[in-house]
Structures are given as C-alpha cells and as structure tokens.
Design a protein around this motif. Structure first.
Motif, PDB file in Angstrom:
ATOM      1  N   LEU A  36      34.230  38.985  32.307  1.00  0.00           N
ATOM      2  CA  LEU A  36      35.426  38.653  33.080  1.00  0.00           C
ATOM      3  C   LEU A  36      36.281  39.896  33.312  1.00  0.00           C
ATOM      4  O   LEU A  36      36.869  40.074  34.385  1.00  0.00           O
ATOM      5  CB  LEU A  36      36.235  37.579  32.340  1.00  0.00           C
ATOM      6  CG  LEU A  36      35.539  36.221  32.152  1.00  0.00           C
ATOM      7  CD1 LEU A  36      36.398  35.304  31.294  1.00  0.00           C
ATOM      8  CD2 LEU A  36      35.254  35.576  33.499  1.00  0.00           C
ATOM      9  N   ALA A  37      36.351  40.765  32.295  1.00  0.00           N
ATOM     10  CA  ALA A  37      37.131  41.998  32.434  1.00  0.00           C
ATOM     11  C   ALA A  37      36.525  42.908  33.503  1.00  0.00           C
ATOM     12  O   ALA A  37      37.247  43.586  34.244  1.00  0.00           O
ATOM     13  CB  ALA A  37      37.206  42.730  31.096  1.00  0.00           C
ATOM     14  N   VAL A  38      35.195  42.931  33.587  1.00  0.00           N
ATOM     15  CA  VAL A  38      34.526  43.755  34.594  1.00  0.00           C
ATOM     16  C   VAL A  38      34.916  43.313  36.003  1.00  0.00           C
ATOM     17  O   VAL A  38      35.214  44.136  36.875  1.00  0.00           O
ATOM     18  CB  VAL A  38      32.992  43.690  34.408  1.00  0.00           C
ATOM     19  CG1 VAL A  38      32.274  44.270  35.622  1.00  0.00           C
ATOM     20  CG2 VAL A  38      32.584  44.437  33.155  1.00  0.00           C
ATOM     21  N   VAL A  39      34.946  41.995  36.226  1.00  0.00           N
ATOM     22  CA  VAL A  39      35.333  41.477  37.543  1.00  0.00           C
ATOM     23  C   VAL A  39      36.781  41.846  37.864  1.00  0.00           C
ATOM     24  O   VAL A  39      37.108  42.252  38.984  1.00  0.00           O
ATOM     25  CB  VAL A  39      35.142  39.948  37.588  1.00  0.00           C
ATOM     26  CG1 VAL A  39      35.684  39.373  38.895  1.00  0.00           C
ATOM     27  CG2 VAL A  39      33.667  39.588  37.432  1.00  0.00           C
ATOM     28  N   THR A  55      33.608  30.175  36.122  1.00  0.00           N
ATOM     29  CA  THR A  55      32.585  29.131  36.282  1.00  0.00           C
ATOM     30  C   THR A  55      31.176  29.652  36.000  1.00  0.00           C
ATOM     31  O   THR A  55      30.248  28.862  35.859  1.00  0.00           O
ATOM     32  CB  THR A  55      32.618  28.552  37.715  1.00  0.00           C
ATOM     33  OG1 THR A  55      32.234  29.573  38.647  1.00  0.00           O
ATOM     34  CG2 THR A  55      34.006  28.039  38.058  1.00  0.00           C
ATOM     35  N   LEU A  56      31.043  30.988  35.928  1.00  0.00           N
ATOM     36  CA  LEU A  56      29.732  31.591  35.716  1.00  0.00           C
ATOM     37  C   LEU A  56      29.516  32.069  34.283  1.00  0.00           C
ATOM     38  O   LEU A  56      28.370  32.146  33.826  1.00  0.00           O
ATOM     39  CB  LEU A  56      29.545  32.778  36.670  1.00  0.00           C
ATOM     40  CG  LEU A  56      29.628  32.471  38.170  1.00  0.00           C
ATOM     41  CD1 LEU A  56      29.599  33.760  38.970  1.00  0.00           C
ATOM     42  CD2 LEU A  56      28.480  31.552  38.590  1.00  0.00           C
ATOM     43  N   THR A  57      30.604  32.434  33.585  1.00  0.00           N
ATOM     44  CA  THR A  57      30.460  32.976  32.232  1.00  0.00           C
ATOM     45  C   THR A  57      31.753  32.775  31.450  1.00  0.00           C
ATOM     46  O   THR A  57      32.819  32.629  32.039  1.00  0.00           O
ATOM     47  CB  THR A  57      30.123  34.475  32.279  1.00  0.00           C
ATOM     48  OG1 THR A  57      29.956  34.970  30.953  1.00  0.00           O
ATOM     49  CG2 THR A  57      31.231  35.267  32.941  1.00  0.00           C
ATOM     50  N   ARG A  58      31.601  32.770  30.126  1.00  0.00           N
ATOM     51  CA  ARG A  58      32.755  32.744  29.231  1.00  0.00           C
ATOM     52  C   ARG A  58      32.864  34.061  28.459  1.00  0.00           C
ATOM     53  O   ARG A  58      33.686  34.176  27.544  1.00  0.00           O
ATOM     54  CB  ARG A  58      32.630  31.585  28.234  1.00  0.00           C
ATOM     55  CG  ARG A  58      32.690  30.217  28.889  1.00  0.00           C
ATOM     56  CD  ARG A  58      34.099  29.840  29.261  1.00  0.00           C
ATOM     57  NE  ARG A  58      34.161  28.589  30.012  1.00  0.00           N
ATOM     58  CZ  ARG A  58      35.293  27.972  30.326  1.00  0.00           C
ATOM     59  NH1 ARG A  58      36.433  28.476  29.951  1.00  0.00           N
ATOM     60  NH2 ARG A  58      35.272  26.856  31.020  1.00  0.00           N
ATOM     61  N   ASP A  59      32.061  35.029  28.823  1.00  0.00           N
ATOM     62  CA  ASP A  59      32.067  36.320  28.148  1.00  0.00           C
ATOM     63  C   ASP A  59      33.299  37.119  28.580  1.00  0.00           C
ATOM     64  O   ASP A  59      33.431  37.468  29.759  1.00  0.00           O
ATOM     65  CB  ASP A  59      30.794  37.090  28.510  1.00  0.00           C
ATOM     66  CG  ASP A  59      30.719  38.448  27.821  1.00  0.00           C
ATOM     67  OD1 ASP A  59      31.620  38.767  27.023  1.00  0.00           O
ATOM     68  OD2 ASP A  59      29.746  39.182  28.072  1.00  0.00           O
ATOM     69  N   PRO A  60      34.224  37.431  27.645  1.00  0.00           N
ATOM     70  CA  PRO A  60      35.446  38.165  28.022  1.00  0.00           C
ATOM     71  C   PRO A  60      35.161  39.510  28.674  1.00  0.00           C
ATOM     72  O   PRO A  60      35.873  39.928  29.589  1.00  0.00           O
ATOM     73  CB  PRO A  60      36.180  38.333  26.688  1.00  0.00           C
ATOM     74  CG  PRO A  60      35.655  37.246  25.818  1.00  0.00           C
ATOM     75  CD  PRO A  60      34.229  37.063  26.223  1.00  0.00           C
ATOM     76  N   MET A  96      24.715  31.034  45.082  1.00  0.00           N
ATOM     77  CA  MET A  96      24.068  32.317  44.807  1.00  0.00           C
ATOM     78  C   MET A  96      25.022  33.326  44.171  1.00  0.00           C
ATOM     79  O   MET A  96      24.725  34.517  44.107  1.00  0.00           O
ATOM     80  CB  MET A  96      23.499  32.900  46.101  1.00  0.00           C
ATOM     81  CG  MET A  96      22.398  32.059  46.733  1.00  0.00           C
ATOM     82  SD  MET A  96      21.894  32.665  48.367  1.00  0.00           S
ATOM     83  CE  MET A  96      21.321  34.317  47.969  1.00  0.00           C
ATOM     84  N   LEU A  97      26.181  32.851  43.709  1.00  0.00           N
ATOM     85  CA  LEU A  97      27.147  33.767  43.096  1.00  0.00           C
ATOM     86  C   LEU A  97      26.651  34.249  41.737  1.00  0.00           C
ATOM     87  O   LEU A  97      25.928  33.538  41.033  1.00  0.00           O
ATOM     88  CB  LEU A  97      28.503  33.080  42.919  1.00  0.00           C
ATOM     89  CG  LEU A  97      29.331  32.807  44.177  1.00  0.00           C
ATOM     90  CD1 LEU A  97      30.634  32.135  43.801  1.00  0.00           C
ATOM     91  CD2 LEU A  97      29.600  34.102  44.943  1.00  0.00           C
ATOM     92  N   SER A  98      27.072  35.460  41.367  1.00  0.00           N
ATOM     93  CA  SER A  98      26.775  36.016  40.055  1.00  0.00           C
ATOM     94  C   SER A  98      27.900  36.967  39.676  1.00  0.00           C
ATOM     95  O   SER A  98      28.693  37.382  40.534  1.00  0.00           O
ATOM     96  CB  SER A  98      25.439  36.765  40.075  1.00  0.00           C
ATOM     97  OG  SER A  98      25.520  37.900  40.917  1.00  0.00           O
ATOM     98  N   ILE A  99      27.965  37.332  38.411  1.00  0.00           N
ATOM     99  CA  ILE A  99      28.993  38.266  37.962  1.00  0.00           C
ATOM    100  C   ILE A  99      28.851  39.623  38.651  1.00  0.00           C
ATOM    101  O   ILE A  99      29.848  40.190  39.128  1.00  0.00           O
ATOM    102  CB  ILE A  99      28.974  38.409  36.427  1.00  0.00           C
ATOM    103  CG1 ILE A  99      29.437  37.102  35.775  1.00  0.00           C
ATOM    104  CG2 ILE A  99      29.869  39.558  35.971  1.00  0.00           C
ATOM    105  CD1 ILE A  99      30.864  36.701  36.100  1.00  0.00           C
ATOM    106  N   PRO A 100      27.638  40.199  38.722  1.00  0.00           N
ATOM    107  CA  PRO A 100      27.511  41.476  39.459  1.00  0.00           C
ATOM    108  C   PRO A 100      27.972  41.375  40.909  1.00  0.00           C
ATOM    109  O   PRO A 100      28.590  42.309  41.439  1.00  0.00           O
ATOM    110  CB  PRO A 100      26.011  41.785  39.361  1.00  0.00           C
ATOM    111  CG  PRO A 100      25.564  41.109  38.111  1.00  0.00           C
ATOM    112  CD  PRO A 100      26.354  39.837  38.062  1.00  0.00           C
TER     113      PRO A 100
END
Length: 430
Positions: free
Chosen positions: A40-43, A32-37, A93-97
């Motif tokens: 997503l792999a980092v998470v 829901t925050l990004t479409r960058d593969p 307040m969610l983010s990928i980091p």
C-alpha cells in the motif's frame, strides 16, 4: 482578470476535483487487492517519485516547450491513462504494480502540468503582482475546495458503484480540463537562451534559486514546513485517537477544520500582503503555523485541537498564495519552469524526512513529541528566513523585476547578482 484566467481557473478546478476522487480511490482500490502495508505504501509513494527523480529536469524541459501545449497535452495523456486503467478495473485486471505505475505516471503528468501552469500564469496576467496574488488566491481556494472537500467523498461514493467508476470520472475531468486549456490564448514564448544541454540548463535553474536570498527563503519555507507537517501527519491519527479520544468520523471533521482554515487563509492572503507587506506577511503566517502546531500539541480536547488545525491551515493557505505570487513576479519568464520545479522538488524531498522523523520521535519518546518538535522547527525556520524575505529585500526584488520588464518585456532576467541587493550568495547566509 483577463478572460483567459476564468478558463484556466475552471480547468484547474475540474482537474482538482478529479484529483480528489483519485486520491481517495487509488488507495481504496489497492486495499481491495492486498492488506500488505508495504504494498500500500508503494502505491501511495509512487506519485511523489517523479518530483524526486525528474523535478529540475522537468522544469528545464518546460522552459523549452510551449507551456499551453504542455498543459493540455499532459491533461489529455492523463485522461487516456485513467480511461485505460478504468477498462482494466472493469475487466478485473488490476494489480498492485499496475496501480503503482498509474500513480507514477499521474505524478509525472502533474509535474509537467503544474510547472507549466506556474510559468504560464504570470505571462497571462502581465506579471502584475496584484493580479497574481488575486489569481493564486482563487486557484488555491478552488483546489482546496475541490480536492480537499468534494473530491475524496465523491471518490469513495463512486467506488461503491464500481471499481472503474472513479477512474473514469477522473479521466473525464482531465479531458474537460485539456479542452479548456487548449482554448487559452497562445502567448509569446520567452526569448530562448543560448543552446545548452538539458542538464546544464537544469543546473542553471537550480543555481538561480540558491544564489538568490529571496528565492532561497521562499524555497526553504515549504521544504522545512514539509518536514514539520509530515512529522505531525504521521502521528496525527494516533494522537487524535489516544490523546483526544476522537473516533474515525471525528478525525475526518478534524481534517475538515484544517481545510476550512486553508480556504480562509487563501482568501485573506492579499489583504495581509497589502497591510503588512509581502515579506512581513510571510513571516507572520509562518509564525502562526508554528504556534498553531504548538497549540495542537498542548490541546486538552478535540475542540481546541480543531481550532489549532484551522489556524494552522489558515497560515498555510495564506503562505501558499503569497509565496508563489512573489516568485512568479520576480523570476524571469525563461527561468520560471526551472525555478518553480526546483522549489517544488526541495519540498517533496523533505516530506519523507518528516515522516521518518515523526515516527521515530513518537516511538522513542512520546506521541506528543513530534508535534512539539514540528512547532520548534517551524518557529526556527521563521526566524532564519525572516531576513531573507524581509519587506526591504522583497521591494528591491520587485523594483528590479519591474525595471527589467520595462527594459525587456519578453523575459529578460528580473535581477542580476551583481546589482540587486536582494540577490546574495547562499554562502553568506551560512
């Protein structure tokens, strides 16, 4: 089974359900925050990093700490972490980091909890081999059912209600687990070793695994197996779609077939150990995994593929009961945390190699090639480790462990390099 085991089983079942919820929810939240593969792999990868970075050191710490307190403390900390993350989700307040950091900290808590639980169980059950197999069978079955069947669909459904809901549900599961674990009996701690640095104690634990042929054989199986299985997993969705004509719903059923086989394998593991001997049973289940992957590679239709995955899951389920049960029986109590974490770290380090290998083989050759390569790797591993965990070596290790327990019931070494034929240098193998 002792009364305390029921509470431990319930705690791990509740926690596994929460793990399944988070396993589905965290990647979907990231989506829901990004479409960058790559993001997503980092998470996804963040949860495995603690094992790669701190696996052996974590085991050394667990061998210093009270194991029951470590378990409930890690569960309570993860409950607070997830509740805080749920609040961040509710406040947008969610983010990928942030999600990557949450995944890392959950993995770190899992490292300490799993290692402490592995070390606590044999003490709870008096290091009885029969009880350990029965206990690990029940624990493995509950973990598969909760994290493999119930958890992921529940996570997806709860996410549809609200972004904070699955995180809050997982927090509740960890808090319930912490309360149950805290009620477990306090067991005498192993006799402490001469005070050494943490790094030196960690090195001693890793050395113990590599110098013992039985333990080395038990560690090689999941390590090599992870290379093979991740090579398959990397291309499985593409293989199912392109070669078998399976849609998204069908792919979910395919994975369910594997989980069903895993439940069956966990249930019959003790029977196989009694009928064949633990060493022979481990060799048979490893060979079954390799042959099943070979059948998957050659599958002409989805039904044969589902059967092959179910058979492979059964082999994996039985192996993951027999192997840890044997390790918990023969390893001295004061080394259990380090030995368990070393074996787990080897398996976790092998996973990225398998993923890269699967992608490279599929790109360079054909979509079936990673599956054939994985089958060959599993069968070769079976041949190499069969003598290392033969019935003769296993029985020698069990006799030595029983003799050591009778002589020093508070945790003396189960067998020594100079007297036990089951312990030989890894250099001899090479």
């Amino acid at each position: 089974m002792p009364t305390g085991f029921g509470r431990l089983w319930t705690a791990q079942s509740v926690s596994s359900l929460g793990d399944g919820v988070s396993h589905a929810a965290l990647p979907l939240l990231a989506l829901t925050l990004t479409r960058d593969p790559m993001a997503l792999a980092v998470v996804t990868a963040a949860g495995t990093l603690p094992w790669l970075l701190f696996g052996v050191l974590g085991g050394a710490l667990v061998d210093r700490w009270d194991r029951r307190r470590t378990m409930w403390g890690m569960d309570a900390a993860r409950a607070v972490l997830l509740a805080t993350t749920a609040a961040a989700a509710a406040l947008d307040m969610l983010s990928i980091p942030l999600l990557a950091a949450v995944g890392f900290l959950l993995g770190l808590g899992g490292l300490f909890f799993d290692t402490a639980a592995t070390a606590y169980l044999p003490d709870l059950l008096g290091r009885d081999p029969v009880l350990l197999e029965r206990a690990n069978s029940r624990l493995r079955g509950a973990q598969t059912a909760m994290s493999g069947f119930a958890g992921p669909p529940a996570g997806s459904a709860l996410l549809a209600i609200g972004r904070a809901v699955p995180l809050l549900a997982d927090a509740v599961s960890f808090m319930l687990s912490a309360l149950l674990v805290r009620s477990l009996p306090a067991l005498p701690r192993p006799v402490p070793e001469i005070r050494q640095s943490l790094l030196r104690q960690a090195r001693a634990g890793a050395s113990y695994v590599f110098r013992d042929r039985v333990l080395l054989g038990l560690a090689l199986r999941p390590a090599v197996g992870n290379i093979a299985f991740l090579a398959v997993e990397t291309v499985l969705a593409l293989f199912a779609h392109d070669r078998l004509g399976i849609d998204t719903f069908g792919f979910g059923l395919l994975l369910t077939a594997e989980a069903t086989g895993g439940l069956l394998g966990a249930g019959i593991a003790s029977f196989l150990g009694r009928r064949l001997g633990t060493g022979s049973a481990l060799s048979c289940t490893a060979a079954v995994e390799g042959l099943a992957i070979l059948g998957l590679a050659a599958a002409p239709n989805p039904y044969v593929a589902g059967l092959a995955l179910a058979v492979c899951g059964a082999g994996m389920g039985a192996t993951m009961v027999l192997g840890p049960s044997l390790r918990q029986t023969i390893v001295p109590a004061h080394l259990m945390g380090r030995v368990a974490s070393t074996s787990r770290m080897l398996a976790m380090c092998a996973a990225p190699i398998g993923a890269f290998l699967g992608g490279w083989l599929a790109t360079t050759y054909d979509i079936r090639t990673p599956l054939y390569a994985a089958a060959v790797l599993l069968l070769a591993m079976t041949a190499v480790t069969a003598s290392m965990t033969s019935n003769r070596r296993v029985e020698a290790a069990l006799r030595a462990a029983a003799a050591a327990a009778a002589a020093d019931p508070v945790g003396a070494p189960a067998h020594s390099a100079s007297k036990d034929p089951a312990r030989e240098s890894a250099a001899d193998l090479l």
